[in-house]
Design an enzyme around this catalytic site. Structure first.
Site, PDB file in Angstrom:
ATOM      1  CG  ASP A  33      44.906  50.265 -65.975  1.00 29.86           C
ATOM      2  OD1 ASP A  33      44.308  49.177 -65.873  1.00 29.86           O
ATOM      3  OD2 ASP A  33      45.609  50.561 -66.972  1.00 29.86           O
ATOM      4  CD1 TRP A  60      50.253  48.237 -69.282  1.00 29.27           C
ATOM      5  CD2 TRP A  60      49.096  49.196 -70.941  1.00 29.27           C
ATOM      6  NE1 TRP A  60      50.156  47.329 -70.311  1.00 29.27           N
ATOM      7  CE2 TRP A  60      49.455  47.876 -71.338  1.00 29.27           C
ATOM      8  CE3 TRP A  60      48.367  49.990 -71.818  1.00 29.27           C
ATOM      9  CZ2 TRP A  60      49.100  47.362 -72.589  1.00 29.27           C
ATOM     10  CZ3 TRP A  60      48.014  49.466 -73.063  1.00 29.27           C
ATOM     11  CH2 TRP A  60      48.386  48.169 -73.437  1.00 29.27           C
ATOM     12  CE  LYS A 109      46.368  42.610 -70.233  1.00 26.18           C
ATOM     13  NZ  LYS A 109      46.266  44.028 -70.544  1.00 26.18           N
TER      14      LYS A 109
END
Ligand SMILES: *Cc1c(COP(=O)(O)O)cnc(C)c1O
Length: 365
Positions: free
Chosen positions: A176, A105, A200
């Site tokens: 993030d 990511w 999530k």
């Protein structure tokens, strides 16, 4: 449909949502607060939806004990759009940014930043070691003139997590936190911006939570496209256009559930216990299960490991599925097994998994 019909869902995302939240949403589906409508059918400008939005915002504020100079925004475009919005808003064309890359990511965030103007320095790159660990604070040389430092607090695919809040030494920190937001207490004063796709730990996909400090917000340049400008969301209570009303509603319910459980301090304890059980099963398997991450970087949210062969990985997932556990297959880029055990994942499911791991090792080892 009874609760027994729910499978143990180890999906990495969209991931499991607390059952009481789904039950509440079901009960309110046809008529929310006596309105005669579901949340998906009402105007986002209605009083009832404004209350829902401030309830969700307040939930996040309370759980993280956010100071008044932080805003909570609800955006769309997933966490991935933030990879572009961050540099568009905060990387000046004559400036530079620092990126700490500990997984897939973070790598994507860098790739998007490089499409914007301004410099991108990768000050830590875990790729050469196959993304097995995260740096200590002391290993990082932050550029004192960087506009910001970006990092990923939990790398969902590789199963790596920072156990500490990065210190920017005066440079704004942008994080993030898609896969570990609200999973433990954090020192919010260290962060200028935290973003997380909701699917999530917060609710359904399609809504991204952005927590941003006023000081940083003020640095955004004029003339950005309206829907890529954080200020526009801040000034319009997250509604310059129609928000993901359903998503915001569920985030409010998830926060209420978490607060009733005792907030981040309580959930952090439970999360640590759950993860420790699986890591213990890995470490005590005489090498049958091999953990992917270096011990000091092990994620409490995504436990990644592999079996002696890819064939056994597959057999493990198939048999686990038959035993009531789904979503254990590792990401296609890394293979192996990934058990995602977000806030809403029940401890009983972890017990089921470690029992299964012991049985499987005994018959296949
Ligand atoms: C899932 C995830 C993303 C991508 O989220 P989208 O909402 O699909 O854009 C980004 N970063 C991390 C850490 C993630 O876990």
């Amino acid at each position: 449909m009874n609760k027994e019909a729910r499978i143990f869902n180890f999906s990495s995302g969209p991931g499991v949502i607390p059952t009481p939240v789904l039950e509440r949403a079901r009960d309110e589906m046809l008529s929310l607060n006596g309105s005669g409508m579901s949340v998906m059918e009402m105007s986002h400008r209605s009083e009832i939806f404004e209350e829902i939005l401030s309830f969700a915002e307040q939930g996040i504020r309370d759980i993280l004990a956010l100071p008044n100079d932080y805003r909570v925004l609800f955006l769309q475009g997933g966490a991935s759009l933030q990879f572009s919005m961050v540099p568009l808003n905060f990387l000046p064309s004559d400036g530079s940014s620092d990126y700490v890359v500990t997984g897939v990511w973070g790598e994507k965030a860098v790739n998007e930043a490089r499409k914007c103007r301004g410099g991108v320095n990768v000050i830590y790159d875990g790729k050469r070691d196959g993304y097995r660990t995260v740096p200590d604070q002391g290993e990082l040389r932050v550029s004192s003139d960087a506009a910001y430092i970006h990092y990923t607090s939990n790398e969902t695919i590789d199963g790596l997590e920072f156990s500490y809040d990065l210190d920017g030494a005066g440079v704004p920190i942008i994080c993030d936190a898609s896969s570990n937001i609200l999973s433990k207490p954090i020192d919010i004063s260290r962060y200028a911006l935290i973003y997380a796709g909701a699917q999530k730990n917060l609710g359904p996909s399609g809504v991204t939570v952005v927590i941003i400090k006023d000081e940083l917000l003020e640095r955004a340049p004029a003339g950005l496209p309206t829907l890529l400008d954080y200020r526009n969301f801040a000034e319009n209570n997250s509604m310059p256009n129609t928000p993901n009303t359903w998503g915001v509603y569920l985030i409010g319910l998830v926060c209420e559930w978490l607060k009733e459980l005792g907030g981040v301090t309580s959930i952090a304890k439970i999360n640590a216990e759950k993860a420790a059980m699986i890591y213990e099963a890995i470490d005590s398997s005489d090498g049958f299960y091999i953990g992917r991450a270096k011990r000091s970087a092990r994620s409490r949210m995504n436990v990644t490991f592999q079996l002696p062969t890819a064939e056994l990985d597959g057999k493990f997932c198939t048999q686990a599925e038959a035993a009531g556990m789904s979503g254990l297959r590792g990401h296609r880029s890394v293979g192996g097994i990934r058990s995602s055990i977000y806030n809403a994942f029940p401890k009983t499911g972890v017990e089921r998994l470690v029992d299964f791991m012991a049985d499987f090792a005994a018959t296949n080892g």
